[in-house]
Scaffold this motif. Structure first.
Motif, mmCIF file in Angstrom:
data_model
loop_
_atom_site.group_PDB
_atom_site.id
_atom_site.type_symbol
_atom_site.label_atom_id
_atom_site.label_comp_id
_atom_site.label_asym_id
_atom_site.label_seq_id
_atom_site.Cartn_x
_atom_site.Cartn_y
_atom_site.Cartn_z
ATOM 1 N N SER A 1 0.843 -1.181 0.000
ATOM 2 C CA SER A 1 0.000 0.000 0.000
ATOM 3 C C SER A 1 0.882 1.236 0.000
ATOM 4 O O SER A 1 1.910 1.272 0.684
ATOM 5 C CB SER A 1 -0.898 0.015 1.244
ATOM 6 O OG SER A 1 -1.636 1.219 1.306
ATOM 7 N N ARG B 1 -1.848 -7.898 -3.816
ATOM 8 C CA ARG B 1 -2.859 -6.844 -3.943
ATOM 9 C C ARG B 1 -2.209 -5.496 -3.712
ATOM 10 O O ARG B 1 -1.123 -5.408 -3.133
ATOM 11 C CB ARG B 1 -4.037 -7.079 -2.999
ATOM 12 C CG ARG B 1 -3.686 -7.166 -1.542
ATOM 13 C CD ARG B 1 -4.858 -7.694 -0.713
ATOM 14 N NE ARG B 1 -5.179 -9.062 -1.076
ATOM 15 C CZ ARG B 1 -6.400 -9.494 -1.392
ATOM 16 N NH1 ARG B 1 -7.427 -8.668 -1.388
ATOM 17 N NH2 ARG B 1 -6.602 -10.757 -1.706
ATOM 18 N N VAL B 2 -2.898 -4.436 -4.148
ATOM 19 C CA VAL B 2 -2.337 -3.089 -4.107
ATOM 20 C C VAL B 2 -3.392 -2.117 -3.582
ATOM 21 O O VAL B 2 -4.561 -2.194 -3.973
ATOM 22 C CB VAL B 2 -1.892 -2.629 -5.519
ATOM 23 C CG1 VAL B 2 -1.276 -1.235 -5.466
ATOM 24 C CG2 VAL B 2 -0.916 -3.620 -6.128
ATOM 25 N N ILE C 1 -0.812 -4.082 -13.305
ATOM 26 C CA ILE C 1 -1.608 -4.415 -12.128
ATOM 27 C C ILE C 1 -2.788 -5.292 -12.518
ATOM 28 O O ILE C 1 -3.708 -4.853 -13.209
ATOM 29 C CB ILE C 1 -2.103 -3.142 -11.423
ATOM 30 C CG1 ILE C 1 -0.911 -2.276 -10.983
ATOM 31 C CG2 ILE C 1 -2.974 -3.496 -10.214
ATOM 32 C CD1 ILE C 1 -1.303 -0.951 -10.370
ATOM 33 N N THR D 1 -7.270 -4.302 -6.298
ATOM 34 C CA THR D 1 -6.686 -2.965 -6.098
ATOM 35 C C THR D 1 -7.708 -2.011 -5.501
ATOM 36 O O THR D 1 -8.861 -1.946 -5.940
ATOM 37 C CB THR D 1 -6.175 -2.401 -7.438
ATOM 38 O OG1 THR D 1 -5.194 -3.290 -7.981
ATOM 39 C CG2 THR D 1 -5.554 -1.025 -7.242
ATOM 40 N N ALA E 1 -10.553 -2.307 -10.288
ATOM 41 C CA ALA E 1 -10.148 -1.523 -9.120
ATOM 42 C C ALA E 1 -11.364 -0.967 -8.388
ATOM 43 O O ALA E 1 -12.354 -0.574 -9.002
ATOM 44 C CB ALA E 1 -9.230 -0.384 -9.541
#
Length: 202
Positions: free
Chosen positions: A48, A70-71, A143, A147, A173
């Protein structure tokens, strides 16, 4: 979290209860920053980033897409354009001046203190790194994991439109707007950010 200028941070969240926190002071090349973040053991992790840390998080995905689970990106833009800032003005610029006067007074002071402590030379290096960073479109395209893109509705550094534009570029996202919040959501809305991250990690 990952970030710069005294208030940009990055968190590395491995499959353990102990996250790592990083700041970036030395290099002026964004692509080198992830080197300070990699977990010592080669394992998968969630990352993060806040503000500048969001760019580092995306660079980590570009460099090791097979390791990032994951982001979460807070106050991060897809645009390559820069909005001029100074160290002296960071405290108030980073918060939401008229969104919550009590909160602004509480947050702006510590943020300015962080900027002063880090110093103008570090701030200059970080801003130069942003100006000279390679195009991030391929990092965004890399990605393909769950997200979260979040932004404060009073953010003047990364506006809601900026963050929404980033979210639209990342398939699937989730976009979240924090009400009455400036650029530093983890400091300004810690409870809401914690809830978002807990849900993101599930």
């Amino acid at each position: 979290m990952t970030g710069g200028s005294g208030h940009g941070k990055s968190w590395i969240l491995p499959r353990s209860p102990s996250p790592s926190f990083m700041t970036f002071r030395r290099t002026t090349r964004c692509r080198r920053w992830p080197r300070a973040c990699w977990p010592r053991r080669r394992r998968s992790f969630a990352v993060s980033g806040v503000s500048l840390g969001g760019y580092v998080a995306m660079e980590m995905v570009r460099q090791a897409p097979d390791r990032v689970l994951r982001v979460a990106l807070f106050g991060t833009r897809a645009s390559m354009t820069m909005r001029p800032r100074t160290v002296d003005g960071q405290g108030l610029l980073a918060t939401a001046p008229h969104a919550d006067p009590r909160l602004t007074a509480i947050v702006a002071g510590p943020v300015q203190a962080m900027a002063d402590r880090v110093g103008k030379a570090v701030f200059e290096r970080q801003q130069r790194a942003l100006l000279e960073r390679p195009d991030i479109s391929d990092a965004i395209a890399a990605i393909h994991v769950p997200t979260l893109v979040a932004v404060g509705d009073r953010d003047r550094i990364c506006t809601p439109d900026d963050a929404r534009a980033l979210a639209t570029l990342i398939e699937g996202a989730r976009f979240h707007e924090l009400r009455g919040c400036g650029h530093l959501a983890p400091l300004e809305r810690p409870g809401e950010v914690t809830a978002l991250l807990r849900n993101w990690l599930r």
